[in-house]
Design a protein around this motif. Structure first.
Motif, PDB file in Angstrom:
ATOM      1  N   THR A   1       6.103  39.583 -38.695  1.00  0.00           N
ATOM      2  CA  THR A   1       5.896  40.376 -39.918  1.00  0.00           C
ATOM      3  C   THR A   1       5.564  39.510 -41.126  1.00  0.00           C
ATOM      4  OG1 THR A   1       8.288  40.321 -40.333  1.00  0.00           O
ATOM      5  CG2 THR A   1       7.431  42.217 -39.116  1.00  0.00           C
ATOM      6  N   GLY A   2       5.480  38.186 -40.912  1.00  0.00           N
ATOM      7  CA  GLY A   2       5.137  37.297 -42.030  1.00  0.00           C
ATOM      8  C   GLY A   2       3.653  37.336 -42.346  1.00  0.00           C
ATOM      9  N   GLU A   3       3.291  36.665 -43.438  1.00  0.00           N
ATOM     10  CA  GLU A   3       1.895  36.640 -43.873  1.00  0.00           C
ATOM     11  C   GLU A   3       1.217  35.314 -43.576  1.00  0.00           C
ATOM     12  OE1 GLU A   3       1.795  37.687 -47.982  1.00  0.00           O
ATOM     13  OE2 GLU A   3       2.486  39.749 -47.623  1.00  0.00           O
ATOM     14  N   THR A   4       2.009  34.243 -43.498  1.00  0.00           N
ATOM     15  CA  THR A   4       1.413  32.919 -43.296  1.00  0.00           C
ATOM     16  C   THR A   4       2.031  32.148 -42.156  1.00  0.00           C
ATOM     17  OG1 THR A   4       2.930  31.970 -44.932  1.00  0.00           O
ATOM     18  CG2 THR A   4       0.776  32.713 -45.739  1.00  0.00           C
ATOM     19  N   ASN A   5       3.262  32.413 -41.848  1.00  0.00           N
ATOM     20  CA  ASN A   5       3.964  31.633 -40.825  1.00  0.00           C
ATOM     21  C   ASN A   5       3.599  32.079 -39.413  1.00  0.00           C
ATOM     22  OD1 ASN A   5       5.264  30.178 -42.798  1.00  0.00           O
ATOM     23  ND2 ASN A   5       7.100  31.466 -42.781  1.00  0.00           N
ATOM     24  N   GLU A   6       3.625  31.115 -38.513  1.00  0.00           N
ATOM     25  CA  GLU A   6       3.433  31.369 -37.099  1.00  0.00           C
ATOM     26  C   GLU A   6       4.806  31.316 -36.418  1.00  0.00           C
ATOM     27  OE1 GLU A   6       0.191  31.820 -35.901  1.00  0.00           O
ATOM     28  OE2 GLU A   6      -0.489  31.608 -37.981  1.00  0.00           O
ATOM     29  N   LEU A   7       4.983  32.111 -35.347  1.00  0.00           N
ATOM     30  CA  LEU A   7       6.238  32.109 -34.588  1.00  0.00           C
ATOM     31  C   LEU A   7       5.973  31.528 -33.208  1.00  0.00           C
ATOM     32  CD1 LEU A   7       7.661  35.651 -35.499  1.00  0.00           C
ATOM     33  CD2 LEU A   7       8.018  33.474 -36.680  1.00  0.00           C
ATOM     34  N   LEU A   8       6.792  30.554 -32.825  1.00  0.00           N
ATOM     35  CA  LEU A   8       6.595  29.859 -31.560  1.00  0.00           C
ATOM     36  C   LEU A   8       7.821  30.010 -30.666  1.00  0.00           C
ATOM     37  CD1 LEU A   8       5.154  26.473 -32.932  1.00  0.00           C
ATOM     38  CD2 LEU A   8       3.893  28.574 -32.397  1.00  0.00           C
ATOM     39  N   LEU A   9       7.559  30.267 -29.391  1.00  0.00           N
ATOM     40  CA  LEU A   9       8.589  30.259 -28.348  1.00  0.00           C
ATOM     41  C   LEU A   9       8.094  29.339 -27.240  1.00  0.00           C
ATOM     42  CD1 LEU A   9       9.463  34.067 -28.006  1.00  0.00           C
ATOM     43  CD2 LEU A   9      10.924  32.310 -28.999  1.00  0.00           C
ATOM     44  N   PHE A  10       8.999  28.535 -26.690  1.00  0.00           N
ATOM     45  CA  PHE A  10       8.601  27.560 -25.689  1.00  0.00           C
ATOM     46  C   PHE A  10       9.315  27.824 -24.363  1.00  0.00           C
ATOM     47  CE2 PHE A  10       7.970  25.568 -29.792  1.00  0.00           C
ATOM     48  CZ  PHE A  10       6.697  25.017 -29.667  1.00  0.00           C
ATOM     49  N   ASP A  11       8.559  27.624 -23.276  1.00  0.00           N
ATOM     50  CA  ASP A  11       9.101  27.910 -21.942  1.00  0.00           C
ATOM     51  C   ASP A  11       9.905  26.752 -21.363  1.00  0.00           C
ATOM     52  OD1 ASP A  11       7.056  26.147 -21.495  1.00  0.00           O
ATOM     53  OD2 ASP A  11       6.164  27.258 -19.822  1.00  0.00           O
ATOM     54  N   ARG A  12       9.852  25.573 -22.025  1.00  0.00           N
ATOM     55  CA  ARG A  12      10.626  24.427 -21.541  1.00  0.00           C
ATOM     56  C   ARG A  12      10.920  23.478 -22.699  1.00  0.00           C
ATOM     57  NH1 ARG A  12       6.057  22.206 -17.544  1.00  0.00           N
ATOM     58  NH2 ARG A  12       5.891  24.471 -17.278  1.00  0.00           N
ATOM     59  N   GLY A  13      11.744  22.488 -22.430  1.00  0.00           N
ATOM     60  CA  GLY A  13      12.148  21.556 -23.483  1.00  0.00           C
ATOM     61  C   GLY A  13      11.156  20.418 -23.661  1.00  0.00           C
ATOM     62  N   TYR A  14      10.123  20.620 -24.467  1.00  0.00           N
ATOM     63  CA  TYR A  14       9.097  19.594 -24.682  1.00  0.00           C
ATOM     64  C   TYR A  14       9.598  18.527 -25.653  1.00  0.00           C
ATOM     65  CZ  TYR A  14       5.944  23.067 -22.612  1.00  0.00           C
ATOM     66  OH  TYR A  14       5.352  23.968 -21.774  1.00  0.00           O
ATOM     67  N   ASP A  15       9.204  17.251 -25.389  1.00  0.00           N
ATOM     68  CA  ASP A  15       9.522  16.199 -26.349  1.00  0.00           C
ATOM     69  C   ASP A  15       8.418  16.119 -27.392  1.00  0.00           C
ATOM     70  OD1 ASP A  15       7.371  14.829 -25.166  1.00  0.00           O
ATOM     71  OD2 ASP A  15       8.701  13.712 -23.819  1.00  0.00           O
ATOM     72  N   GLU A  16       8.606  15.264 -28.398  1.00  0.00           N
ATOM     73  CA  GLU A  16       7.680  15.233 -29.528  1.00  0.00           C
ATOM     74  C   GLU A  16       6.290  14.754 -29.121  1.00  0.00           C
ATOM     75  OE1 GLU A  16       9.064  13.896 -33.383  1.00  0.00           O
ATOM     76  OE2 GLU A  16      11.129  13.902 -32.652  1.00  0.00           O
ATOM     77  N   SER A  17       6.244  13.795 -28.248  1.00  0.00           N
ATOM     78  CA  SER A  17       4.936  13.273 -27.842  1.00  0.00           C
ATOM     79  C   SER A  17       4.120  14.315 -27.104  1.00  0.00           C
ATOM     80  CB  SER A  17       5.116  12.009 -26.972  1.00  0.00           C
ATOM     81  OG  SER A  17       5.874  12.321 -25.810  1.00  0.00           O
ATOM     82  N   THR A  18       4.793  15.132 -26.277  1.00  0.00           N
ATOM     83  CA  THR A  18       4.092  16.186 -25.541  1.00  0.00           C
ATOM     84  C   THR A  18       3.583  17.256 -26.501  1.00  0.00           C
ATOM     85  OG1 THR A  18       5.525  15.793 -23.636  1.00  0.00           O
ATOM     86  CG2 THR A  18       4.271  17.828 -23.637  1.00  0.00           C
ATOM     87  N   LEU A  19       4.397  17.594 -27.511  1.00  0.00           N
ATOM     88  CA  LEU A  19       3.985  18.590 -28.506  1.00  0.00           C
ATOM     89  C   LEU A  19       2.713  18.153 -29.231  1.00  0.00           C
ATOM     90  CD1 LEU A  19       7.430  19.589 -30.085  1.00  0.00           C
ATOM     91  CD2 LEU A  19       6.030  20.978 -28.561  1.00  0.00           C
TER      92      LEU A  19
ATOM     93  N   SER B   1      16.864  13.424 -34.941  1.00  0.00           N
ATOM     94  CA  SER B   1      16.346  12.053 -35.022  1.00  0.00           C
ATOM     95  C   SER B   1      14.860  12.045 -34.706  1.00  0.00           C
ATOM     96  CB  SER B   1      17.093  11.143 -34.032  1.00  0.00           C
ATOM     97  OG  SER B   1      18.471  11.102 -34.337  1.00  0.00           O
ATOM     98  N   LYS B   2      14.073  11.621 -35.656  1.00  0.00           N
ATOM     99  CA  LYS B   2      12.624  11.620 -35.510  1.00  0.00           C
ATOM    100  C   LYS B   2      12.218  10.811 -34.275  1.00  0.00           C
ATOM    101  CE  LYS B   2       8.408  10.900 -38.151  1.00  0.00           C
ATOM    102  NZ  LYS B   2       7.831  10.479 -39.451  1.00  0.00           N
ATOM    103  N   GLY B   3      11.343  11.396 -33.500  1.00  0.00           N
ATOM    104  CA  GLY B   3      10.861  10.747 -32.279  1.00  0.00           C
ATOM    105  C   GLY B   3      11.699  11.048 -31.063  1.00  0.00           C
ATOM    106  N   HIS B   4      12.883  11.599 -31.268  1.00  0.00           N
ATOM    107  CA  HIS B   4      13.790  11.872 -30.145  1.00  0.00           C
ATOM    108  C   HIS B   4      14.185  13.361 -30.055  1.00  0.00           C
ATOM    109  CE1 HIS B   4      14.264   7.566 -29.494  1.00  0.00           C
ATOM    110  NE2 HIS B   4      14.411   7.436 -30.812  1.00  0.00           N
ATOM    111  N   ARG B   5      13.506  14.180 -30.825  1.00  0.00           N
ATOM    112  CA  ARG B   5      13.844  15.613 -30.826  1.00  0.00           C
ATOM    113  C   ARG B   5      13.195  16.327 -29.639  1.00  0.00           C
ATOM    114  NH1 ARG B   5      12.349  16.000 -37.158  1.00  0.00           N
ATOM    115  NH2 ARG B   5      10.678  14.686 -36.281  1.00  0.00           N
ATOM    116  N   THR B   6      13.913  17.300 -29.120  1.00  0.00           N
ATOM    117  CA  THR B   6      13.424  18.069 -27.965  1.00  0.00           C
ATOM    118  C   THR B   6      13.507  19.561 -28.276  1.00  0.00           C
ATOM    119  OG1 THR B   6      14.201  16.362 -26.449  1.00  0.00           O
ATOM    120  CG2 THR B   6      13.712  18.519 -25.490  1.00  0.00           C
ATOM    121  N   ILE B   7      12.487  20.265 -27.899  1.00  0.00           N
ATOM    122  CA  ILE B   7      12.436  21.710 -28.095  1.00  0.00           C
ATOM    123  C   ILE B   7      13.506  22.399 -27.243  1.00  0.00           C
ATOM    124  CG2 ILE B   7      11.050  23.771 -27.543  1.00  0.00           C
ATOM    125  CD1 ILE B   7      10.224  22.444 -30.123  1.00  0.00           C
TER     126      ILE B   7
END
Length: 357
Positions: free
Chosen positions: A67-85, A101-107
């Motif tokens: 229902t937003g005007e500018t934002n996108e909504l994301l859902l992920f099917d698995r725990g992706y790391d930052e490099s994969t994103l 922690s930057k570089g070590h975050r997982t979805i």
């Protein structure tokens, strides 16, 4: 030292901002009112009962509308790391103030979805289905990532668009379902209830003079009991309900109520049939003339006796029986003749004279 404190505060604020959006919503669905909507500040979540299987398991679909005007909504099917994103199209990156922690975050993966979802403003997507059992609360956890498109300069004249994740909102839906009886079952249940109520005031008359007969009185209700039982069995068969299904249990309950009906307990005499007794004795076959002669014989026997009291005592039983056979209105042999017969006065005279001894 001041710099370390500043960074810790930033991380704390960021993590609090991420956790702030965590919400729990209770959702109640039933097979009459199959739909429900959860309204949030950034999206609407739609839940709907799609199916109830033969075992009573309910399939509920979950859809999301941005229902937003500018934002996108994301859902992920698995725990992706930052490099994969970053390798995805478009690339997905974390905002500078996003917690962790930057570089070590997982979805955090959204359990139950089979693909990644990217829902743009004003769009609606069916994201997953889950099985819910009546009487047990199913929890649907939706880790929703809110992102915005941003353009990043790669070189002087080359720009690249990417999705920047601003925050994470977690919504937990506590889903309860109720399987309600359908119209066909409710109609049958009402019919059974009406039968039981009707039988409360029924007596099956056992008197042989009652019309209809006891057999036919009972048959009316036995036929209805049998018909309702057959309809219940057919309903179970047509729907394929298994013993674990709520509707199967409800149907079995109806059958049990019908089975427990005891028509024998409702038998008795309704009291509306008069009982007419007829007079019958050993003198009914005699004519009034013959009765008179017998009474006259007794009279002469007593009259000529030397001990009248003794003779009277011997014959008085027969005398009374002879007289009663004449005057009893229930005597089919004499009741119609008595009032008009010439022997009425003669019999009465002899009877009175014998009693006077």
């Amino acid at each position: 030292m001041i710099r370390k404190v500043y960074l810790m505060v930033l991380l704390l604020v960021a993590s609090m901002a991420t956790a702030y959006g965590d919400e729990q919503k209770d959702v109640k669905l039933n097979t009459d009112d199959k739909q429900a909507m959860v309204e949030l500040s950034y999206c609407n979540i739609f839940l709907e009962i799609e199916n109830v299987d033969q075992y009573g398991k309910v399939t509920v679909s979950v859809a999301m509308e941005n229902t937003g005007e500018t934002n996108e909504l994301l859902l992920f099917d698995r725990g992706y790391d930052e490099s994969t994103l970053k390798e995805m199209q478009p690339p997905i990156v974390y905002d500078d103030i996003f917690g962790g922690s930057k570089g070590h975050r997982t979805i955090e993966a959204c359990e139950g979805i089979e693909q990644n979802f990217h829902i743009s403003p004003s769009y609606k997507e069916m994201v997953l289905s889950l099985s819910v059992e009546e009487g047990k609360t199913a929890v649907c956890r939706l880790p929703i990532y809110i992102a915005q498109y941003q353009t990043k300069k790669k070189f002087i004249f080359i720009k690249k668009e990417q999705l920047v994740m601003l925050e994470k909102q977690v919504v937990e839906l506590n889903i309860d379902v109720e399987i309600r009886p359908n119209a066909a079952y409710q109609e049958l249940a009402d019919s059974c209830a009406a039968l039981l109520s009707e039988l409360d005031g029924v007596m099956f008359c056992t008197n042989k003079k009652h019309k209809p007969s006891l057999y036919m009185q009972r048959k009316v209700y036995l036929d209805r009991i049998e018909a309702y039982t057959e309809r219940i069995n057919e309903m179970i068969k047509q729907n394929g309900w298994m013993p674990t299904h709520k509707m199967y249990k409800l149907c079995e309950g109806l059958k049990q109520e019908l089975k427990q009906i005891n028509l024998d307990e409702k038998e008795g005499d309704c009291g509306k049939h008069k009982v007419y007794y007829t007079h019958r004795c050993r003198y009914c076959n005699l004519s009034l003339q013959q009765i008179y002669h017998k009474l006259d014989d007794y009279y002469q026997r007593i009259y000529s006796s030397s001990d009248r009291s003794a003779v009277k005592e011997q014959v008085i039983g027969d005398v009374k029986a002879l007289y009663n056979c004449c005057v009893d209105k229930r005597c089919r042999s004499h009741s119609r003749q008595w009032s008009k017969s010439e022997y009425k006065s003669k019999i009465t005279d002899r009877y009175n004279r014998i009693n006077d001894f």
